[in-house]
Design a protein around this motif. Structure first.
Motif, PDB file in Angstrom:
ATOM      1  N   GLU A  60      -4.133   3.258  -7.102  1.00 32.43           N
ATOM      2  CA  GLU A  60      -5.420   2.578  -7.273  1.00 32.43           C
ATOM      3  C   GLU A  60      -5.462   1.866  -8.625  1.00 32.43           C
ATOM      4  O   GLU A  60      -5.943   0.726  -8.732  1.00 32.43           O
ATOM      5  CB  GLU A  60      -6.565   3.588  -7.167  1.00 32.43           C
ATOM      6  CG  GLU A  60      -7.954   2.961  -7.249  1.00 32.43           C
ATOM      7  CD  GLU A  60      -8.290   2.088  -6.055  1.00 32.43           C
ATOM      8  OE1 GLU A  60      -8.954   1.046  -6.251  1.00 32.43           O
ATOM      9  OE2 GLU A  60      -7.898   2.444  -4.933  1.00 32.43           O
ATOM     10  N   LYS A  72       0.819  -1.217   0.000  1.00 33.27           N
ATOM     11  CA  LYS A  72       0.000   0.000   0.000  1.00 33.27           C
ATOM     12  C   LYS A  72       0.852   1.267   0.000  1.00 33.27           C
ATOM     13  O   LYS A  72       0.352   2.354  -0.301  1.00 33.27           O
ATOM     14  CB  LYS A  72      -0.928  -0.010   1.216  1.00 33.27           C
ATOM     15  CG  LYS A  72      -1.970  -1.127   1.151  1.00 33.27           C
ATOM     16  CD  LYS A  72      -2.818  -1.177   2.412  1.00 33.27           C
ATOM     17  CE  LYS A  72      -3.791  -2.353   2.367  1.00 33.27           C
ATOM     18  NZ  LYS A  72      -4.569  -2.476   3.615  1.00 33.27           N
ATOM     19  N   PHE A 131      -7.432  -2.792  -1.079  1.00 27.92           N
ATOM     20  CA  PHE A 131      -7.383  -1.549  -0.305  1.00 27.92           C
ATOM     21  C   PHE A 131      -8.504  -1.543   0.744  1.00 27.92           C
ATOM     22  O   PHE A 131      -9.585  -2.066   0.518  1.00 27.92           O
ATOM     23  CB  PHE A 131      -7.553  -0.346  -1.223  1.00 27.92           C
ATOM     24  CG  PHE A 131      -6.251   0.135  -1.822  1.00 27.92           C
ATOM     25  CD1 PHE A 131      -5.234   0.635  -1.031  1.00 27.92           C
ATOM     26  CD2 PHE A 131      -6.052   0.071  -3.200  1.00 27.92           C
ATOM     27  CE1 PHE A 131      -4.049   1.087  -1.591  1.00 27.92           C
ATOM     28  CE2 PHE A 131      -4.869   0.529  -3.764  1.00 27.92           C
ATOM     29  CZ  PHE A 131      -3.872   1.035  -2.972  1.00 27.92           C
TER      30      PHE A 131
END
Length: 304
Positions: free
Chosen positions: A273, A268, A304
């Protein structure tokens, strides 16, 4: 075991010191369509591996890069050492593809049990391992964390070319234009062999969640007679923090390069995205519904 590991650290330090004398213009070698680090691998060694003679009692650890190779090697070496106190230290690197032709020849004189590791694709593993049904421990890590760890490894490792950016490396990772080629090709190949009796597949994430259980599974798989106390001691010494603290003693100046974070979810920190969605689609295309895909718990670790 500490003395054996210090010998490895000395060999690694000598190797790194020798790099200063070498021409690094050509850092990568292509052999049968796959990229490898040229300063560690050679065509002659790969040819020698094709005729390597294995023994039933050999032990092989397989992992795509940055999926837990050195972690598992440490654990298995500790297990073998606990059961065979008089066994001499392994000669040179235990990674098959890092051995020179003369090392492969010398392995014939190495006493059993011999422990090896490799990043090689299933189809490129010396055929003797498959023919003799050598027990193979396969470690996989979720592809997003593997990609991020591999990116940092490329940029810290003196035998690999620096990636100009994460975005560039991500695209190369996705297309398999990295050393040892595509993560997904490796995964698809091993998915076909997960149920074979001489193969055990574990995941980095499950081992992080409960290392003691993982150590017991590994000991049982390799049929190593270790007491519960011995297995717990090995697990305690094999936490990421413990291995990081001793990395310079065990792996010399390469220790900090090998052991960075060892976390689950570090992807992350770099994934956008759009990149996350691209990886999701690739996983869906290649591994969704497969036994290995289920074992990787993708939805738990990669969303996510």
């Amino acid at each position: 075991m500490a003395e054996k590991m210090s010998n490895l650290a000395n060999r690694i330090n000598l190797f790194l010191a020798g790099l200063k004398e070498k021409d690094k213009k050509e850092l990568l070698l292509t052999y049968k369509g796959v990229l490898y680090p040229n300063l560690l691998c050679s065509s002659e060694a790969f040819e020698a591996l094709e005729t390597m003679e294995t023994r039933k009692e050999d032990m092989l650890i397989v992992a795509y890069p940055k999926c837990g190779t050195n972690w598992m090697l440490h654990i298995v070496n500790e297990m073998v050492d606990a059961c065979n106190k008089d066994l001499p230290p392994p000669e040179g690197f235990q990674m098959l593809e890092f051995k020179g032709p003369e090392d492969i020849q010398a392995m014939k004189n190495q006493p059993s049990p011999r422990v090896f590791t490799t990043h090689l694709h299933y189809d490129n593993i010396p055929k003797s391992f498959i023919k003799n049904k050598v027990k193979i421990l396969v470690i996989f890590r979720n592809p997003k964390d593997a990609a991020v760890s591999y990116y940092h490894f490329y940029n810290k490792n003196p035998v690999l070319p620096n990636a100009s950016s994460w975005d560039e490396f991500f695209q190369k990772f996705m297309s398999g234009e990295v050393c040892w080629k595509s993560y997904f090709d490796h995964a698809l190949a091993w998915d076909k062999h997960m149920d074979e009796e001489n193969i055990m597949v574990l995941t980095f994430e499950d081992l992080k969640e409960n290392l003691s259980v993982g150590v017991k599974q590994i000991a049982e798989f390799y049929e190593l007679p270790l007491s519960d106390e011995m297995m717990q001691s090995i697990a305690d010494k094999a936490t990421f923090q413990s291995m990081t603290n001793t990395s310079k003693a065990t792996h010399g100046e390469f220790g900090p390069i090998l052991f960075r974070k060892g976390e689950v979810g570090d992807w992350k920190s770099l994934f956008t995205e759009v990149q996350s969605q691209e990886m999701d689609a690739k996983f869906e295309e290649c591994l969704a519904g497969t036994k290995l895909g289920v074992k990787l718990k993708y939805d738990k670790y990669c969303k996510f």
